[in-house]
Design a protein around this motif. Structure first.
Motif, PDB file in Angstrom:
ATOM      1  N   UNK A  87       8.659   3.734   0.439  1.00 17.11           N
ATOM      2  CA  UNK A  87       8.445   4.289  -0.891  1.00 17.11           C
ATOM      3  C   UNK A  87       7.734   3.251  -1.761  1.00 17.11           C
ATOM      4  N   UNK A  88       6.830   3.711  -2.599  1.00 13.39           N
ATOM      5  CA  UNK A  88       6.243   2.898  -3.667  1.00 13.39           C
ATOM      6  C   UNK A  88       6.817   3.466  -4.960  1.00 13.39           C
ATOM      7  N   UNK A  89       7.712   2.734  -5.585  1.00 13.95           N
ATOM      8  CA  UNK A  89       8.530   3.290  -6.651  1.00 13.95           C
ATOM      9  C   UNK A  89       7.981   3.058  -8.041  1.00 13.95           C
ATOM     10  N   UNK A  90       7.105   2.065  -8.216  1.00 12.30           N
ATOM     11  CA  UNK A  90       6.629   1.744  -9.556  1.00 12.30           C
ATOM     12  C   UNK A  90       5.293   1.019  -9.470  1.00 12.30           C
ATOM     13  N   UNK A 102       3.313  14.286   7.298  1.00 18.05           N
ATOM     14  CA  UNK A 102       3.250  13.943   5.884  1.00 18.05           C
ATOM     15  C   UNK A 102       2.467  12.652   5.690  1.00 18.05           C
ATOM     16  N   UNK A 103       1.712  12.530   4.616  1.00 16.96           N
ATOM     17  CA  UNK A 103       0.970  11.288   4.373  1.00 16.96           C
ATOM     18  C   UNK A 103       1.917  10.162   4.006  1.00 16.96           C
ATOM     19  N   UNK A 104       1.419   8.950   4.073  1.00 18.44           N
ATOM     20  CA  UNK A 104       2.198   7.786   3.691  1.00 18.44           C
ATOM     21  C   UNK A 104       2.253   7.670   2.173  1.00 18.44           C
ATOM     22  N   UNK A 105       3.247   6.964   1.630  1.00 15.41           N
ATOM     23  CA  UNK A 105       3.228   6.670   0.189  1.00 15.41           C
ATOM     24  C   UNK A 105       1.912   5.982  -0.171  1.00 15.41           C
ATOM     25  N   UNK A 106       1.481   6.139  -1.416  1.00 14.46           N
ATOM     26  CA  UNK A 106       0.141   5.669  -1.748  1.00 14.46           C
ATOM     27  C   UNK A 106       0.046   5.225  -3.201  1.00 14.46           C
ATOM     28  N   UNK A 107      -0.962   4.387  -3.447  1.00  8.59           N
ATOM     29  CA  UNK A 107      -1.421   4.072  -4.794  1.00  8.59           C
ATOM     30  C   UNK A 107      -2.788   4.714  -4.957  1.00  8.59           C
ATOM     31  N   UNK A 108      -2.972   5.458  -6.039  1.00 12.15           N
ATOM     32  CA  UNK A 108      -4.249   6.103  -6.321  1.00 12.15           C
ATOM     33  C   UNK A 108      -4.859   5.443  -7.550  1.00 12.15           C
ATOM     34  N   UNK A 109      -6.159   5.208  -7.514  1.00 12.29           N
ATOM     35  CA  UNK A 109      -6.844   4.542  -8.617  1.00 12.29           C
ATOM     36  C   UNK A 109      -7.958   5.434  -9.157  1.00 12.29           C
ATOM     37  N   UNK A 110      -8.129   5.380 -10.487  1.00 12.09           N
ATOM     38  CA  UNK A 110      -9.162   6.149 -11.160  1.00 12.09           C
ATOM     39  C   UNK A 110      -9.855   5.248 -12.184  1.00 12.09           C
ATOM     40  N   UNK A 167       0.459  -4.370 -10.121  1.00 15.27           N
ATOM     41  CA  UNK A 167       1.628  -4.773  -9.350  1.00 15.27           C
ATOM     42  C   UNK A 167       2.408  -3.526  -8.964  1.00 15.27           C
ATOM     43  N   UNK A 168       2.965  -3.522  -7.750  1.00 17.69           N
ATOM     44  CA  UNK A 168       3.762  -2.389  -7.285  1.00 17.69           C
ATOM     45  C   UNK A 168       5.131  -2.867  -6.821  1.00 17.69           C
ATOM     46  N   UNK A 169       6.086  -1.954  -6.869  1.00 20.60           N
ATOM     47  CA  UNK A 169       7.374  -2.155  -6.214  1.00 20.60           C
ATOM     48  C   UNK A 169       7.400  -1.314  -4.956  1.00 20.60           C
ATOM     49  N   UNK A 170       7.529  -1.952  -3.805  1.00 14.96           N
ATOM     50  CA  UNK A 170       7.433  -1.250  -2.522  1.00 14.96           C
ATOM     51  C   UNK A 170       8.648  -1.565  -1.646  1.00 14.96           C
ATOM     52  N   UNK A 171       9.106  -0.557  -0.931  1.00 20.48           N
ATOM     53  CA  UNK A 171      10.214  -0.728   0.005  1.00 20.48           C
ATOM     54  C   UNK A 171       9.726  -0.408   1.403  1.00 20.48           C
TER      55      UNK A 171
END
Length: 287
Positions: free
Chosen positions: A70-73, A41-49, A86-90
């Protein structure tokens, strides 16, 4: 309204997104889809457009975080001077290692896929559940957590600059407008705060407390002045958070009232978009 565009996420499920309209940028955080047979499975991610001149969203890249559980927000800057988010990451292995990470798109010299945080805050003791930019405070963000706390951050400083107290359960939502902040939680309460009262070390006490019904608060969104929309498991409400009053919106006798997991005001602050678990977006407009 009709769907203007659609893009697929082949490796992730979207769990949070936000837009920086000044920079025409969209940020989305995702959890990994199931691994293919024999695969990983891929890692949690932030995607940008980015919004192109033809009004289509073009991908800028995918920032996968292999060391993150997890990247929750995700929340974009509310100001035109910078293109931050800004991200919330665990981190993997411990929900107590929950981070507020600040990224600056101006630092993406080697591409979005290799972008690193410019600031990391580590004070929350459990998963970060929600984030909000503070429009009147250029460098400020608020974060809510399963540790029942809401913290205020200034990205120019090494630690939180204030806290909002009063919740006895997971904070599910936070919103800010002007000097007012409002929060909601699994403790069934909506709390309102004056951000000018922060400081002095102790957590700020709420100006008002609202219990809308006997269910958890899913989302709160400040409109104009002290007016806010708030959704619970049992319905949608229009509230004056400083007066501590609220009224239900819609049919109170409905057998299955809508459950709205996201509420967003249009720029005119008169139109409310409400995204529900029925996979629809309902529109409400103030008279």
């Amino acid at each position: 309204r009709r769907v203007h565009g659609r893009f697929a996420l082949p490796r992730h499920y979207a769990c949070s997104m936000d837009v920086n309209p000044q920079h025409r940028a969209l940020f989305l955080c995702g959890v990994a889809k199931e691994a293919p047979p024999g695969g990983e499975a891929p890692a949690p991610a932030v995607l940008a457009y980015a919004l192109a001149d033809d009004r289509q969203w073009r991908p800028l890249g995918t920032l996968e975080k292999a060391d993150t559980k997890v990247i929750s927000s995700v929340k974009a800057s509310a100001h035109s001077l910078g293109n931050q988010f800004v991200t919330g990451e665990t981190w993997k292995g411990s929900f107590t290692r929950s981070l507020v990470c600040v990224y600056d798109m101006q630092q993406a010299h080697a591409g979005f896929d290799s972008l690193s945080p410019v600031v990391i805050f580590e004070e929350h003791q459990d998963i970060i559940t929600c984030l909000a930019a503070v429009p009147r405070m250029e460098y400020a963000y608020l974060s809510g957590s399963r540790d029942c706390r809401v913290l205020l951050w200034d990205v120019r400083r090494p630690a939180s600059t204030g806290a909002l107290g009063g919740h006895e359960g997971t904070v599910t939502s936070v919103s800010a407008l002007g000097h007012v902040a409002v929060t909601g939680g699994l403790d069934k309460r909506v709390l309102a705060f004056d951000l000018r009262m922060l400081g002095g070390g102790a957590a700020a006490r709420p100006l008002s407390t609202l219990v809308l019904d006997d269910s958890a608060v899913l989302k709160v969104a400040l409109g104009s002045g002290a007016e806010a929309a708030a959704s619970t498991l049992l319905g949608l409400y229009q509230a004056d958070v400083l007066k501590g009053t609220a009224q239900r919106v819609g049919d109170a006798t409905a057998t299955r009232p809508p459950r709205y997991h996201d509420l967003v005001w249009a720029p005119d602050r008169r139109t409310l978009y409400a995204g529900g678990d029925d996979m629809r977006i309902d529109t409400y407009r103030k008279p």
